[in-house]
Design an enzyme around this catalytic site. Structure first.
Site, mmCIF file in Angstrom:
data_model
loop_
_atom_site.group_PDB
_atom_site.id
_atom_site.type_symbol
_atom_site.label_atom_id
_atom_site.label_comp_id
_atom_site.label_asym_id
_atom_site.label_seq_id
_atom_site.Cartn_x
_atom_site.Cartn_y
_atom_site.Cartn_z
ATOM 1 N N GLY A 57 -0.849 -8.277 -2.971
ATOM 2 C CA GLY A 57 0.526 -7.778 -3.090
ATOM 3 C C GLY A 57 0.830 -6.799 -1.983
ATOM 4 O O GLY A 57 0.108 -6.744 -0.981
ATOM 5 N N ASN A 58 1.893 -6.045 -2.131
ATOM 6 C CA ASN A 58 2.193 -4.984 -1.159
ATOM 7 C C ASN A 58 2.870 -3.833 -1.897
ATOM 8 O O ASN A 58 3.122 -3.920 -3.097
ATOM 9 C CB ASN A 58 3.041 -5.531 0.000
ATOM 10 C CG ASN A 58 4.349 -6.127 -0.489
ATOM 11 O OD1 ASN A 58 5.186 -5.435 -1.059
ATOM 12 N ND2 ASN A 58 4.515 -7.439 -0.289
#
Ligand code: CTP
Length: 399
Positions: free
Chosen positions: A208-209
């Site tokens: 993810g980020n």
């Protein structure tokens, strides 16, 4: 048209207060939320019971109510309202407003209000013509308040002339006109994306980020506030929308975001792609949790589909596309390349290298670059205010 608009009506002590119950009925019928504040002398002309029954809210006169020990915050009221209407406003309240006198809840709320303020005077014609009143009205207008001029006719005193408070129907029409002016995007369909995507590695882990979604949510809300019909496609985010009219489509992965965007972008007039879509996703998701083994773990990833480029290829001439560019080096040239590669009308450049900007913070610092390579640099601001700048720029470029 006034659905969910939050309106404070401040009533001061004039015989014209008899028109206020009917005004409240009209506003409530239009879907507005109405909060009434009375000056102490207004209570001699109209009862709190009538006004609270019609508005569906308690009516306040003082900050502190000794009967139930409740405190009413003028600051909160001032922030809550989309519009404050002071009607009828007497020569006395007018004078206090013009001079910053704050000896009741109506006046402290007026001084705290950040929203547009309208005031509808009601008084005898000689009081209305008096140079002090004329000066006070002019001062209030210079402060940015909107005068609803009294009409001419027979006054309660028996005299005839200017001083009658404007009729409720006309006041409601003026309020509607005011909000319609803010509706730059009435009749426009807008698709906004927000948040990160999560690409599953196994049942418990993902790539993810740090995107929170806040920027995209703020943009979606801003468009909806201005009358746009908004669809928000969002990855996992704990943000919430303020505007209930927005259609929210929740997705998790880049592939799901791709499918949702493909479904909704066709009939959108404006597309704003603020999501931080993962560029890579695991080649396959393990069905069981990966057990720890050895010092290294190799996860084979494959590129996701570039959603914006895909939509850009199918873009109709009348559609407007805005993308985001998150860059840490060669910021301007990289953003320009993205603008062209993805067939965009505008790109919003931001960089996590600027303190307080980009992911996981409430502020952002952006530069907007248009298709004609015009650049607009903005200061570091709350994302809510950055959203206003972005939506303003889109309004300018689409009109
Ligand atoms: N974008 C997209 N689909 C992807 C990746 C990005 O639609 N798979 C969109 C983003 O929402 C953004 C714009 O493309 O509006 C640019 O995203 P960004 O991550 O800055 O650029 P990339 O094209 O991914 O290029 P790079 O990561 O190499 O900078």
């Amino acid at each position: 048209m006034l659905k969910d608009k939050k309106i404070i009506i401040g009533v001061s002590g004039s015989i014209a207060a008899y028109k206020i119950p009917y005004l409240i009925r009209l506003l409530v019928k239009e879907g507005a939320q109405v909060q009434v504040l009375l000056t102490p002398s207004a209570r001699d002309f109209v009862t709190p019971l009538t006004l609270s029954t019609l508005s569906g809210n308690p009516v306040f006169t003082r900050s502190f109510n000794p009967e139930d020990g409740e405190w009413t915050s003028h600051v909160e009221l001032g922030l809550w309202a989309d519009l404050m209407l002071i009607a009828p406003v007497t020569a006395n309240t007018l004078g206090k407003m013009a001079n910053g006198i704050a000896d009741n809840l109506l006046l402290t709320t007026y001084l705290s209000a950040k929203c547009p303020v309208f005031f509808a005077p009601a008084m005898d014609l000689d009081m209305y013509k008096h140079p002090v009143t004329v000066g006070n009205i002019r001062a209030l207008q210079e402060f940015g308040n909107h005068l609803i001029s009294p009409t001419e006719g027979e006054l309660a005193s028996g005299l005839c002339g200017a001083g009658r408070m404007e009729e409720p129907e006309n006041i409601v029409a003026l309020i509607k006109e005011h909000f319609a002016g803010e509706w730059d995007f009435a009749g426009k369909k807008i698709m906004v994306t927000a948040g990160p995507t999560h690409e599953s590695i196994d049942p418990v882990r993902y790539i993810g980020n740090h995107s929170s979604g806040l920027m995209g949510f703020a943009i979606a809300d801003e468009f909806a506030e201005r009358g746009g019909e908004v669809t928000l496609v969002t990855g996992p985010s704990s943000c919430s929308l303020a505007n209930e009219s927005i259609r929210r489509v929740d997705v998790v992965t880049a592939a799901e975001m791709h499918d949702a965007c493909m479904k909704h972008f066709g009939d959108a007039d404006i597309i704003v792609m603020a999501a931080a879509v993962a560029d890579y996703t695991p080649e396959h998701m393990e069905t069981e949790k990966i057990k720890k083994s050895g010092d290294n773990l190799n996860i084979k990833v494959k590129a996701t589909t570039d959603i914006l480029s895909g939509m850009g290829k199918k873009k109709k001439p009348e559609q407007f596309f805005a993308g985001f560019a998150l860059e840490t080096e060669n910021q301007l040239s990289n953003a320009l390349k993205k603008l062209e590669r993805k067939n965009l009308d505008m790109i919003v450049l931001n960089s996590p290298k600027d303190e307080g900007a980009a992911f996981g913070v409430e502020t952002n610092k952006v530069t907007i670059i248009t298709k004609d390579k015009e650049q607009f640099e903005y200061d570091l601001k709350l994302k809510l205010d950055v959203a206003v700048d972005i939506v303003d720029k889109i309004r300018d470029l689409t009109n």
